[in-house]
Design a protein around this motif. Structure first.
Motif, PDB file in Angstrom:
ATOM      1  N   VAL A  80      66.138  77.772   6.117  1.00  0.00           N
ATOM      2  CA  VAL A  80      65.373  76.953   5.178  1.00  0.00           C
ATOM      3  C   VAL A  80      64.602  75.898   5.951  1.00  0.00           C
ATOM      4  O   VAL A  80      65.195  75.110   6.700  1.00  0.00           O
ATOM      5  CB  VAL A  80      66.299  76.291   4.141  1.00  0.00           C
ATOM      6  N   ARG A 105      62.504  73.268   2.493  1.00  0.00           N
ATOM      7  CA  ARG A 105      62.894  73.886   1.219  1.00  0.00           C
ATOM      8  C   ARG A 105      62.310  75.279   1.029  1.00  0.00           C
ATOM      9  O   ARG A 105      62.382  75.841  -0.056  1.00  0.00           O
ATOM     10  CB  ARG A 105      62.509  72.992   0.033  1.00  0.00           C
ATOM     11  N   PRO A 130      62.052  79.381   2.659  1.00  0.00           N
ATOM     12  CA  PRO A 130      62.649  80.311   3.626  1.00  0.00           C
ATOM     13  C   PRO A 130      61.669  80.642   4.746  1.00  0.00           C
ATOM     14  O   PRO A 130      60.460  80.783   4.512  1.00  0.00           O
ATOM     15  CB  PRO A 130      62.981  81.549   2.782  1.00  0.00           C
TER      16      PRO A 130
END
Length: 398
Positions: free
Chosen positions: A358, A361, A363
């Motif tokens: 992450v 916030r 991926p």
């Protein structure tokens, strides 16, 4: 003729392999002069003469295996009343220590000895007759073994008595260091392999047995995001420096555990697991915090070549305070690396892989280095182990 038998060199193995004789039948030697280089428990060890005299008989050929206590050298012309050495320490002791002979021991006929000088009793001994000067050593035992295998005359290479290096031997032979594929051991039947197991593999078995019986092991794993340094430095060097930073943060993992006591070490001496066809070697990189990157990488390269070709000197296999296994260079992500007493921790680095992390916030794909850190729970708490791993993750991710 007085018989000198192969001593217990403190490795806990019942025999040793003769690799190089430094004397010949008929030659004269002085007390404590090197007689022979033997290989035992992965190390090359020079065995000294327990007294001066004339070599009457050599009882073993090069590459022959000799049992501890069997005849090694026959002497004539030894002085009267000389101090004879006593058998070395037991198998559980890692390093042989000098011993002091007693009056009763002087009278024994057994001629076992340990490596190192011996303190003598208070009695005044007659001066030993002057012996002829022994043969000059132009290189370390590992380099001499390499020169013998390649047919290189070390005396011609030595200039003004300077020590000859392995690189000079390779150059003189008009060759190059062999690759692991060229030096690989050919497969043999299981029965033959058991009968011909090398000292290195037998020593590995003894070490693993001690780890199983003596250590209360715990292992903690995590992944280090190495995207910030990918390609900037050799991976092994980054691992060594990260381990160094973690040892500074949690010094109780850079320690030895003896007699139910945790003994933190003043310097960081990393035992580096080196795989070779001859077996597993763990040479020691000493005081890494005081060493340059170039010096560490050169020493690692030297150890790898010695492991493949000649074996590693005993002194380079002792004194580790924490261990590192870079098994991911071959295969595997996670492991439960075994702690080898008296050390209390070992770090295992797995194969780098791509993983999802992450970032802000969201991926993202990142290169991840799996780490597996094992510790002896008798000496190290779970919190200390977790903080040690956290320090490594931070160092590798920076």
């Amino acid at each position: 003729m007085k018989i000198f038998t192969l001593p217990d060199l403190g490795e806990g193995l019942p025999d040793a392999v003769v690799r190089e004789w430094h004397v010949s039948e008929g030659s004269s030697v002085a007390a404590h002069e090197s007689l022979v280089t033997v290989e035992t428990a992965k190390a090359l060890v020079e065995v000294p003469a327990p007294w001066g005299g004339r070599v009457e008989k050599l009882f073993a050929e090069v590459d022959e295996t000799v049992n501890v206590g069997d005849p090694l050298v026959g002497f004539t012309g030894t002085g009267e009343g000389e101090v004879e050495a006593q058998p070395g320490p037991g198998a559980n002791e890692a390093v042989p220590e000098p011993v002091q002979a007693t009056a009763e021991e002087h009278a024994q006929e057994d001629s076992g000895t340990v490596v190192g000088s011996l303190e003598q009793g208070e009695a005044v001994l007659e001066a030993e007759p002057q012996q002829e000067q022994g043969p000059r050593r132009f290189a370390t035992p590992s380099v001499r073994a390499l020169a013998r295998r390649l047919g290189v005359d070390l005396q011609r290479l030595s200039k003004d008595g300077a020590r000859v290096t392995a690189a000079q031997v390779w150059t003189a032979a008009g060759s190059r260091p062999q690759t692991p594929a060229e030096t690989a051991v050919k497969p043999v039947a299981a029965s033959e392999a058991a009968a011909a197991m090398s000292p290195a593999r037998r020593a590995m078995g003894l070490s693993m047995s001690r780890a199983r019986d003596q250590v209360a092991q715990i292992t903690l794993c995590d992944d280090a995001d190495i995207s910030n340094w990918w390609g900037s430095a050799p991976a092994l060097l980054r691992l060594i420096r990260a381990l160094q930073a973690a040892c500074i943060a949690e010094p109780n993992l850079n320690a030895l555990y003896r007699d139910d006591q945790l003994i933190p070490q003043a310097t960081i001496n990393i035992g580096l697991a080196v795989d070779s066809p001859r077996g597993l070697f763990v040479p020691v990189l000493r005081d890494v915090a005081a060493r340059s990157d170039e010096a560490l990488l050169q020493e690692v390269a030297d150890f790898k070549q010695q492991a493949r070709e000649t074996g590693i000197a005993q002194s380079d296999l002792q004194g580790g305070s924490i261990l590192l296994s870079n098994f991911g260079a071959i295969a595997g992500r996670y492991a439960t690396p075994l702690v080898l007493p008296p050390t209390v921790a070992i770090v295992g680095a797995g194969r780098v892989c791509q993983g999802v992390v992450v970032v802000d916030r969201w991926p993202a794909m990142r290169p991840l280095l799996p780490l597996s850190v094992s510790a002896d729970h008798r000496a190290v708490t779970g919190g200390e182990l977790a903080r040690f791993l956290q320090a490594m993750l931070q160092a590798l991710s920076s």
